[in-house]
Design a protein around this motif. Structure first.
Motif, mmCIF file in Angstrom:
data_model
loop_
_atom_site.group_PDB
_atom_site.id
_atom_site.type_symbol
_atom_site.label_atom_id
_atom_site.label_comp_id
_atom_site.label_asym_id
_atom_site.label_seq_id
_atom_site.Cartn_x
_atom_site.Cartn_y
_atom_site.Cartn_z
ATOM 1 N N PRO A 181 0.841 -1.197 0.000
ATOM 2 C CA PRO A 181 0.000 0.000 0.000
ATOM 3 C C PRO A 181 0.879 1.252 0.000
ATOM 4 N N SER A 182 0.415 2.284 -0.650
ATOM 5 C CA SER A 182 1.192 3.523 -0.693
ATOM 6 C C SER A 182 1.041 4.286 0.620
ATOM 7 N N VAL A 183 2.137 4.833 1.081
ATOM 8 C CA VAL A 183 2.180 5.584 2.339
ATOM 9 C C VAL A 183 2.806 6.947 2.073
ATOM 10 N N ALA A 184 2.148 7.992 2.558
ATOM 11 C CA ALA A 184 2.687 9.350 2.474
ATOM 12 C C ALA A 184 2.912 9.872 3.881
ATOM 13 N N VAL A 185 4.175 10.063 4.252
ATOM 14 C CA VAL A 185 4.505 10.708 5.518
ATOM 15 C C VAL A 185 4.453 12.220 5.285
ATOM 16 N N VAL A 186 3.543 12.872 5.986
ATOM 17 C CA VAL A 186 3.335 14.306 5.780
ATOM 18 C C VAL A 186 3.710 15.032 7.070
ATOM 19 N N ILE A 187 4.729 15.873 6.986
ATOM 20 C CA ILE A 187 5.241 16.609 8.142
ATOM 21 C C ILE A 187 4.771 18.050 8.023
ATOM 22 N N LEU A 188 3.919 18.466 8.944
ATOM 23 C CA LEU A 188 3.461 19.850 8.958
ATOM 24 C C LEU A 188 4.519 20.699 9.650
ATOM 25 N N ASN A 189 4.982 21.730 8.965
ATOM 26 C CA ASN A 189 6.099 22.520 9.465
ATOM 27 C C ASN A 189 5.724 23.988 9.594
ATOM 28 N N SER A 207 -2.727 8.980 -1.580
ATOM 29 C CA SER A 207 -2.014 7.838 -1.028
ATOM 30 C C SER A 207 -3.014 6.951 -0.308
ATOM 31 N N ASP A 208 -2.696 5.663 -0.164
ATOM 32 C CA ASP A 208 -3.577 4.773 0.589
ATOM 33 C C ASP A 208 -3.607 5.150 2.067
ATOM 34 N N TYR A 209 -2.431 5.461 2.586
ATOM 35 C CA TYR A 209 -2.306 5.833 3.994
ATOM 36 C C TYR A 209 -1.583 7.168 4.108
ATOM 37 N N TYR A 210 -2.046 7.981 5.053
ATOM 38 C CA TYR A 210 -1.300 9.151 5.489
ATOM 39 C C TYR A 210 -0.615 8.809 6.813
ATOM 40 N N VAL A 211 0.576 9.349 7.007
ATOM 41 C CA VAL A 211 1.201 9.354 8.326
ATOM 42 C C VAL A 211 1.459 10.818 8.669
ATOM 43 N N LEU A 212 0.727 11.327 9.633
ATOM 44 C CA LEU A 212 0.880 12.722 10.033
ATOM 45 C C LEU A 212 1.931 12.765 11.131
ATOM 46 N N LEU A 213 3.096 13.307 10.802
ATOM 47 C CA LEU A 213 4.256 13.224 11.681
ATOM 48 C C LEU A 213 4.709 14.618 12.097
ATOM 49 N N ASN A 214 4.826 14.821 13.412
ATOM 50 C CA ASN A 214 5.336 16.098 13.902
ATOM 51 C C ASN A 214 6.775 16.309 13.452
ATOM 52 N N GLN A 215 7.148 17.563 13.332
ATOM 53 C CA GLN A 215 8.493 17.903 12.885
ATOM 54 C C GLN A 215 9.564 17.577 13.932
ATOM 55 N N ASP A 216 9.150 17.327 15.183
ATOM 56 C CA ASP A 216 10.100 17.059 16.267
ATOM 57 C C ASP A 216 10.089 15.595 16.692
ATOM 58 N N VAL A 217 9.978 14.693 15.707
ATOM 59 C CA VAL A 217 9.923 13.254 15.985
ATOM 60 C C VAL A 217 11.057 12.542 15.249
ATOM 61 N N GLU A 218 11.795 11.726 15.992
ATOM 62 C CA GLU A 218 12.798 10.833 15.410
ATOM 63 C C GLU A 218 12.179 9.453 15.276
ATOM 64 N N ALA A 252 2.248 11.256 15.610
ATOM 65 C CA ALA A 252 2.631 10.211 14.650
ATOM 66 C C ALA A 252 1.385 9.396 14.332
ATOM 67 N N LEU A 253 0.491 9.994 13.588
ATOM 68 C CA LEU A 253 -0.835 9.415 13.338
ATOM 69 C C LEU A 253 -0.887 8.747 11.974
ATOM 70 N N PHE A 254 -1.044 7.415 11.978
ATOM 71 C CA PHE A 254 -1.301 6.663 10.749
ATOM 72 C C PHE A 254 -2.812 6.641 10.536
ATOM 73 N N ILE A 255 -3.260 6.954 9.313
ATOM 74 C CA ILE A 255 -4.697 6.958 9.056
ATOM 75 C C ILE A 255 -4.959 6.633 7.587
ATOM 76 N N ARG A 256 -5.975 5.825 7.348
ATOM 77 C CA ARG A 256 -6.383 5.555 5.969
ATOM 78 C C ARG A 256 -6.889 6.867 5.358
ATOM 79 N N SER A 257 -6.381 7.203 4.209
ATOM 80 C CA SER A 257 -6.757 8.479 3.597
ATOM 81 C C SER A 257 -8.256 8.546 3.332
ATOM 82 N N ALA A 258 -8.850 7.433 2.899
ATOM 83 C CA ALA A 258 -10.284 7.444 2.607
ATOM 84 C C ALA A 258 -11.092 7.723 3.868
#
Length: 346
Positions: free
Chosen positions: A5-13, A83-94, A175-181
């Protein structure tokens, strides 16, 4: 071999150059095979976009026209991400290299799992859970939020006590994984929230729509926390109180509303009085301001979207709800660990 499945890690900055310099390398080292990494810039005034373009050319850039906070910023950016999945990732996460695979495997096992979070540890103390999500978000019968591994401001060390995958009430926005739909089906984040509690509101609506929210113990990330508003900031306190009240009014069953909201009013008034007694008038003002704006929201905003088309089941019928009052057990019974809440303090 099946296609991943396609995954898009999206970092809001927003003005996060130093965080991006520190943490983008770990994100770019992720091993998942069908991955995009996107920086959604919330109208930054620093050089974070130019820095990312120069040093991380593999990262895509989306530029929001203004800073609409966490909620509005992600809503705007995710309209442009397929994308099939979004990953909403904070900018301060390793992150660890293989942090994505276990979560996607868990979510792919059941189409009803709409959202999921990894184990959230503290970046500064990597054997401890981190405030913003720990081992999954819960809620008590009065709408107070807490986590497995973190109750109020008490965080636990991680010695494997929460290493089981589990349904939770809410998954951390850090660090939120969520189905885009599913994200778009329930209308995304509520932009009125701006920041704080928006992920809890979203996960509540996902459960109202019949989906599950989960925690995946095998995936681990490390969060700095307080990057935008530190703990103890009156602005943060105001947003937490205001948005929590709005969330309750939006999502509660009518029968729960008449029981819960009067009790919350009394307890929040006590919290304001406690702040005054402790010599923190700014905190008390933040709570009173939250209530004033909550009442304004009920008059001016709520009538416009009162019917969101989703059922409102009783609170105790949902996953991740503790059938007691968390603050009572914390302050008066000394139960400051998740594992102690229902029983005696160990």
């Amino acid at each position: 071999m099946p296609v991943l499945p396609s995954v898009a890690v999206v970092i809001l900055n927003w003005n996060g150059r130093s965080f991006l310099e520190s943490f983008l390398p770990s994100v770019c080292a992720s091993t998942y095979g069908n991955l995009r990494i996107i920086l959604a810039d919330n109208a930054s005034t620093d050089d974070s976009v130019a820095f990312t373009m120069q040093h991380f050319p593999q990262v895509e850039i989306i530029r929001n026209e203004k800073n609409s906070g966490f909620a509005g910023g992600y809503n705007e950016a995710l309209q442009l991400v397929k994308s099939d999945y979004y990953v909403l990732l904070n900018q301060d996460v390793e992150v660890e290299p293989n942090w994505i695979e276990p979560v996607i495997k868990l979510m792919e096992s059941d189409a009803k799992i709409a959202a999921c979070q990894p184990k959230l540890r503290a970046y500064a103390s990597k054997d401890e859970f981190e405030y913003a999500g720990a081992a999954g978000g819960w809620m008590d019968v009065l709408g107070y939020t807490f986590c497995r591994g973190r109750i109020l401001y008490t965080t636990e060390k991680d010695y494997g006590q929460y290493d089981d995958d589990q349904d939770v009430f809410w998954a951390t926005g850090a660090a939120l994984f969520i189905r885009s739909a599913c994200f778009h089906e329930v209308g995304g984040f509520d932009p009125f929230f701006f920041a704080h509690m928006e992920e809890v509101d979203l996960c509540w609506r996902l459960q109202r729509a019949g989906y599950r929210v989960c925690y995946c113990a095998e995936s681990r990330v490390y969060h700095v926390g307080g990057g935008s508003l530190p703990q103890g900031n009156p602005r943060k306190l105001y947003l937490n109180f205001r948005n929590n009240l709005i969330m309750l009014y939006k999502n509660l069953h009518a029968g729960d509303k008449v029981i819960i909201l009067p009790q919350r009013f009394f307890l929040d008034l006590l919290a304001a009085a406690k702040s005054l007694a402790a010599g923190k008038p700014n905190d008390a003002r933040a709570i009173f301001r939250a209530y004033r704006h909550y009442r304004s929201w009920r008059r001016k905003v709520w009538p416009g979207y009162e019917d969101d088309g989703l059922p409102r089941p009783r609170l105790l019928s949902l996953n991740g709800v503790f059938p007691g009052i968390m603050i009572w057990r914390y302050y008066f019974l000394g139960r400051n660990k998740f594992s102690d809440l229902a029983g005696k303090k160990k």
